[in-house]
Design a protein around this motif. Sequence first.
Motif, mmCIF file in Angstrom:
data_model
loop_
_atom_site.group_PDB
_atom_site.id
_atom_site.type_symbol
_atom_site.label_atom_id
_atom_site.label_comp_id
_atom_site.label_asym_id
_atom_site.label_seq_id
_atom_site.Cartn_x
_atom_site.Cartn_y
_atom_site.Cartn_z
ATOM 1 N N MET A 245 0.839 -1.195 0.000
ATOM 2 C CA MET A 245 0.000 0.000 0.000
ATOM 3 C C MET A 245 0.871 1.242 0.000
ATOM 4 S SD MET A 245 -3.325 0.926 2.311
ATOM 5 C CE MET A 245 -4.434 0.020 1.234
ATOM 6 N N MET A 246 0.588 2.161 -0.924
ATOM 7 C CA MET A 246 1.453 3.317 -1.138
ATOM 8 C C MET A 246 1.182 4.416 -0.112
ATOM 9 S SD MET A 246 1.168 3.534 -5.289
ATOM 10 C CE MET A 246 1.452 2.080 -6.308
ATOM 11 N N TYR A 247 2.258 5.106 0.276
ATOM 12 C CA TYR A 247 2.131 6.156 1.292
ATOM 13 C C TYR A 247 1.387 7.372 0.737
ATOM 14 C CZ TYR A 247 5.754 3.393 3.598
ATOM 15 O OH TYR A 247 6.471 2.367 4.177
ATOM 16 N N SER A 248 1.819 7.876 -0.404
ATOM 17 C CA SER A 248 1.235 9.115 -0.943
ATOM 18 C C SER A 248 -0.072 8.852 -1.678
ATOM 19 C CB SER A 248 2.232 9.796 -1.879
ATOM 20 O OG SER A 248 3.372 10.228 -1.168
ATOM 21 N N HIS A 249 -0.063 7.889 -2.581
ATOM 22 C CA HIS A 249 -1.238 7.595 -3.385
ATOM 23 C C HIS A 249 -2.395 7.100 -2.524
ATOM 24 C CE1 HIS A 249 -3.519 6.459 -6.929
ATOM 25 N NE2 HIS A 249 -3.603 5.202 -6.524
ATOM 26 N N ARG A 254 1.998 13.384 2.045
ATOM 27 C CA ARG A 254 2.591 14.246 1.025
ATOM 28 C C ARG A 254 4.013 13.781 0.698
ATOM 29 N NH1 ARG A 254 0.253 18.574 4.433
ATOM 30 N NH2 ARG A 254 -1.514 19.521 3.324
ATOM 31 N N PRO A 255 4.403 13.819 -0.576
ATOM 32 C CA PRO A 255 5.778 13.446 -0.934
ATOM 33 C C PRO A 255 6.814 14.265 -0.152
ATOM 34 C CG PRO A 255 4.432 13.611 -2.904
ATOM 35 C CD PRO A 255 3.583 14.094 -1.770
ATOM 36 N N GLU A 256 6.507 15.514 0.139
ATOM 37 C CA GLU A 256 7.442 16.362 0.892
ATOM 38 C C GLU A 256 7.661 15.843 2.306
ATOM 39 O OE1 GLU A 256 5.267 18.915 -2.111
ATOM 40 O OE2 GLU A 256 4.745 17.361 -0.645
ATOM 41 N N THR A 257 6.625 15.248 2.893
ATOM 42 C CA THR A 257 6.762 14.685 4.244
ATOM 43 C C THR A 257 7.763 13.543 4.242
ATOM 44 O OG1 THR A 257 4.477 15.277 4.788
ATOM 45 C CG2 THR A 257 5.517 13.588 6.147
ATOM 46 N N ILE A 258 7.651 12.671 3.259
ATOM 47 C CA ILE A 258 8.574 11.535 3.156
ATOM 48 C C ILE A 258 9.991 12.026 2.882
ATOM 49 C CG2 ILE A 258 9.115 9.468 1.803
ATOM 50 C CD1 ILE A 258 6.068 9.124 1.418
ATOM 51 N N GLU A 259 10.093 13.059 2.057
ATOM 52 C CA GLU A 259 11.413 13.616 1.747
ATOM 53 C C GLU A 259 12.062 14.211 3.000
ATOM 54 O OE1 GLU A 259 13.450 16.830 -1.353
ATOM 55 O OE2 GLU A 259 11.310 16.342 -1.502
ATOM 56 N N ILE A 260 11.305 14.944 3.790
ATOM 57 C CA ILE A 260 11.815 15.526 5.038
ATOM 58 C C ILE A 260 12.290 14.434 5.992
ATOM 59 C CG2 ILE A 260 11.110 16.746 7.155
ATOM 60 C CD1 ILE A 260 9.271 18.452 5.326
ATOM 61 N N MET A 261 11.570 13.310 5.999
ATOM 62 C CA MET A 261 11.907 12.202 6.900
ATOM 63 C C MET A 261 13.123 11.417 6.407
ATOM 64 S SD MET A 261 8.013 10.883 7.653
ATOM 65 C CE MET A 261 8.496 9.474 8.671
ATOM 66 N N GLY A 262 13.583 11.705 5.191
ATOM 67 C CA GLY A 262 14.726 10.974 4.650
ATOM 68 C C GLY A 262 14.374 9.567 4.189
ATOM 69 N N GLY A 263 13.121 9.372 3.787
ATOM 70 C CA GLY A 263 12.660 8.048 3.352
ATOM 71 C C GLY A 263 12.022 7.297 4.500
ATOM 72 N N VAL A 267 10.113 0.330 2.030
ATOM 73 C CA VAL A 267 10.110 1.089 0.790
ATOM 74 C C VAL A 267 9.010 0.519 -0.111
ATOM 75 C CG1 VAL A 267 11.411 1.699 -1.266
ATOM 76 C CG2 VAL A 267 12.554 1.625 0.971
ATOM 77 N N VAL A 268 8.140 1.387 -0.591
ATOM 78 C CA VAL A 268 7.033 0.969 -1.460
ATOM 79 C C VAL A 268 7.100 1.787 -2.740
ATOM 80 C CG1 VAL A 268 4.534 0.813 -1.707
ATOM 81 C CG2 VAL A 268 5.580 0.377 0.519
ATOM 82 N N SER A 269 6.989 1.115 -3.860
ATOM 83 C CA SER A 269 6.995 1.806 -5.149
ATOM 84 C C SER A 269 5.746 2.670 -5.263
ATOM 85 C CB SER A 269 7.034 0.778 -6.282
ATOM 86 O OG SER A 269 7.026 1.411 -7.530
ATOM 87 N N GLU A 270 5.924 3.955 -5.559
ATOM 88 C CA GLU A 270 4.813 4.890 -5.627
ATOM 89 C C GLU A 270 4.320 5.085 -7.054
ATOM 90 O OE1 GLU A 270 2.872 6.565 -3.616
ATOM 91 O OE2 GLU A 270 3.796 6.181 -1.670
ATOM 92 N N MET A 271 3.052 5.377 -7.190
ATOM 93 C CA MET A 271 2.471 5.696 -8.481
ATOM 94 C C MET A 271 2.822 7.141 -8.844
ATOM 95 S SD MET A 271 -1.540 5.329 -9.569
ATOM 96 C CE MET A 271 -1.487 3.569 -9.224
ATOM 97 N N LYS A 272 3.157 7.381 -10.098
ATOM 98 C CA LYS A 272 3.480 8.732 -10.537
ATOM 99 C C LYS A 272 2.280 9.651 -10.304
ATOM 100 C CE LYS A 272 5.141 11.346 -14.550
ATOM 101 N NZ LYS A 272 5.456 11.312 -16.006
ATOM 102 N N PHE A 275 -0.162 11.391 -5.331
ATOM 103 C CA PHE A 275 -0.793 12.337 -4.429
ATOM 104 C C PHE A 275 -1.301 13.564 -5.182
ATOM 105 C CE2 PHE A 275 -0.725 16.084 -1.697
ATOM 106 C CZ PHE A 275 -1.473 15.662 -0.614
ATOM 107 N N TYR A 276 -0.421 14.169 -5.984
ATOM 108 C CA TYR A 276 -0.776 15.439 -6.610
ATOM 109 C C TYR A 276 -1.692 15.279 -7.815
ATOM 110 C CZ TYR A 276 2.097 18.055 -3.427
ATOM 111 O OH TYR A 276 2.587 18.627 -2.278
ATOM 112 N N GLY A 277 -1.797 14.061 -8.339
ATOM 113 C CA GLY A 277 -2.782 13.843 -9.399
ATOM 114 C C GLY A 277 -4.188 14.170 -8.921
ATOM 115 N N PRO A 278 -4.666 13.510 -7.847
ATOM 116 C CA PRO A 278 -5.991 13.865 -7.317
ATOM 117 C C PRO A 278 -6.024 15.236 -6.628
ATOM 118 C CG PRO A 278 -5.337 11.646 -6.659
ATOM 119 C CD PRO A 278 -4.124 12.296 -7.239
#
Length: 535
Positions: A245-249, A254-263, A267-272, A275-278
Motif C-alpha cells: 500500500m502506497m504512502y502518498s497515493h 505528502r511526498p514532501e513529508t517523506i522527503e523531510i523524513m529521509g525516506g 520502501v514501497v513503489s509509488e504511483m506517478k 498524491f498530486y494527481g488527485p
Amino acid sequence: MYSAGKILISLLTLIGFASCNNQEVSTPKRPNILFIMSDDHAYQAISAYGSQLIKTPNIDRIAEEGLLFTNACVTNSICAPSRATILTGKHTHINGKIDNRMPFDTTQVTFPQLFQKAGYQTAMFGKLHFGNSPKGVDEYMILPGQGNYINPDFITPRGDTTITGYVTDIITDLSIGWLDKKRDKDKPFMMMYLHKAPHRPWWPSPEKFAEFSKKTFPEPESLFDDYANRGTAAKTAEMNLYKHMMYSHDSKIRPETIEIMGGVEPVVSEMKNGFYGPYGRANAEQKAAYDITLDSINEDFKNTWPTKSMEDKMRWKYQRYMQDYLGVISSVDDNVGRVLDYLDASGIAENTIVIYTSDQGFYLGEHGWFDKRFIYDESFKTPLLVRWPNEINPGTTNDEMVQNLDFAQTFLEAAGIAAPEDMQGESLIPLFKEDTASWSRKAVYYHYYEYPSVHMVKRHYAIVTKEFKLVHFYYDIDEWELYDRIKDPQEMNNVYDDPSYKNIIDKLHKKLDELRIEYKDSEELDQNFINLYLE
C-alpha cells in the motif's frame, strides 16, 4: 331481422372489444429499471450484510423494502470485465473483455440496446470504465477511464466537460436531474447510475475526510495471515497493506513529508502523481478544506512512523485505509438516499425496480490484503439488493448462487423483452418471487486472467457451490485448492490433499469439466488468451 352473417360479425366484434379491454386490464405497465452500481464496494462495508465497520442506512433501505442476496458473486473479479459481463450477459471469454487491457468487442449486443429498441428511454451517468460511446444509451455523461474524485471530467454526446465538485455528488445530481427534467415521462426508463467510489485512491469529500480520519475501526481476524495453509498464489500476490500500500497515493502522505523524513520503511513503489494527481485537481478553496485533515495525518505520520513496529505500521495503514475507503462509501450511501427519496417524492417508486450492486467485492484487510481479483469470498462475492414494490416481499433474503452474469436476462424479463439466445445467465425473477424450486443452478463458474500484471494474482478458474470451492491456478504454476465454505468460512485451509474430501473433489472436478463445456471455455481458449497477452 338479423342475418346469420350479421350475427356472426356482431359476435366477433364483441369478442374483439372484450379481448382488447381484457388486454388493457391485464397488461401491466412496464417497470422502470434503476441500476445502481458502485466500484469495489465490499459487502463487508454494508450494514445490511452485518458490517461492523459502517452504517449504510440508505442502501439498507433497499433490502428492508426488498430482497438481499447473500451468495451473489461475479464471474471475473476485476472492473471492466465485470461490467462487460453485466452488459452482455456473457462470460468474459465470450464477450472478449477478459481483463482491463483487452478491448471490448463492440459487436456484442448489450442489454441497453435491447431496452432502447423496445421503446425504453435509456440513460447512463458515472463510471462505465471502457468505451466512450456506450451503445443503446439515449443520454450519457460518463467518466473517462477511472475518472477523478475531485472536479471530474465527463464524456458526453456533445463533447467533454469538467464539473466542479465531488464526483459522488455530481453523478447523483446528473442522475436526479435527468429523471426530473429531461426524461420523457410517457416512456418507461432504464437508467444506469454508476459510482466511481469506492475505487482506489479513496479520496473522501473534505467533510467526510475530516469526520472519518478521527475514527478507529475493528481489525479483521486474518489481518496478519501468513498463508501457511494456502498455495503459491496467496503467498506471492502483491496486495499486502504493509508491503504494497502506497504512502502518498493511498495513505495521503505528502511526498514532501517523506522527503523531510529521509525516506521510510518499508520502501514501497509509488504511483506517478499518486498524491498530486488527485489533490492537484482541487481549487484553492477545496485544497484549504482538505489541508486541515492532511496536515493532521502528515504530522502524526512524521512523528510516529519511525518508532512503530512492523505490526503497528500494518495497523496504521489499515486504519488509514478504512478511514478513507469508508468515508467515500458514506457519501455513496448519502447519495443513494437522495435518489430513493426522489423516487418516493415523485411517485415513480411504485413502478421502479431498484438494484444496488458492485462490480465485484474487495478486501478490507482480510488476509492482510486490499484490492480484489482472487476467488476468495471477499473479492468473489458482491452485494446485491433489489427492491420491486408489489413484486418482491419486503425484508426477504436469498442464498442461491447468483452472478452478475444473470443481471441482463433478469432486467429483460422484468421488462417483457426477449433475451438473445446466446446470453449465458439465468433470470432471477423466480427468486424475486421466492420460487426457489424453479431455480436449477447449484454451482457457478469463475475465471480470472489478468496476470502477470498489477498485484500479481495468478490466473485461475473455479467452480463454487454453497458448500465448496474448487480452484485451479495455472499458467506459470499448476496448483489446486479446495475450501470447505461451511467449516472454513474465512478460507484459511486448503483441504485439496485431505483424503477425507476425495469423493467431493472427484464430483467437483467432473462438474467443473461440465461447466467449462457448458460455458464454452477450454484449455485452448486459455492458451489463446495467454498468447494475446504476451504479444
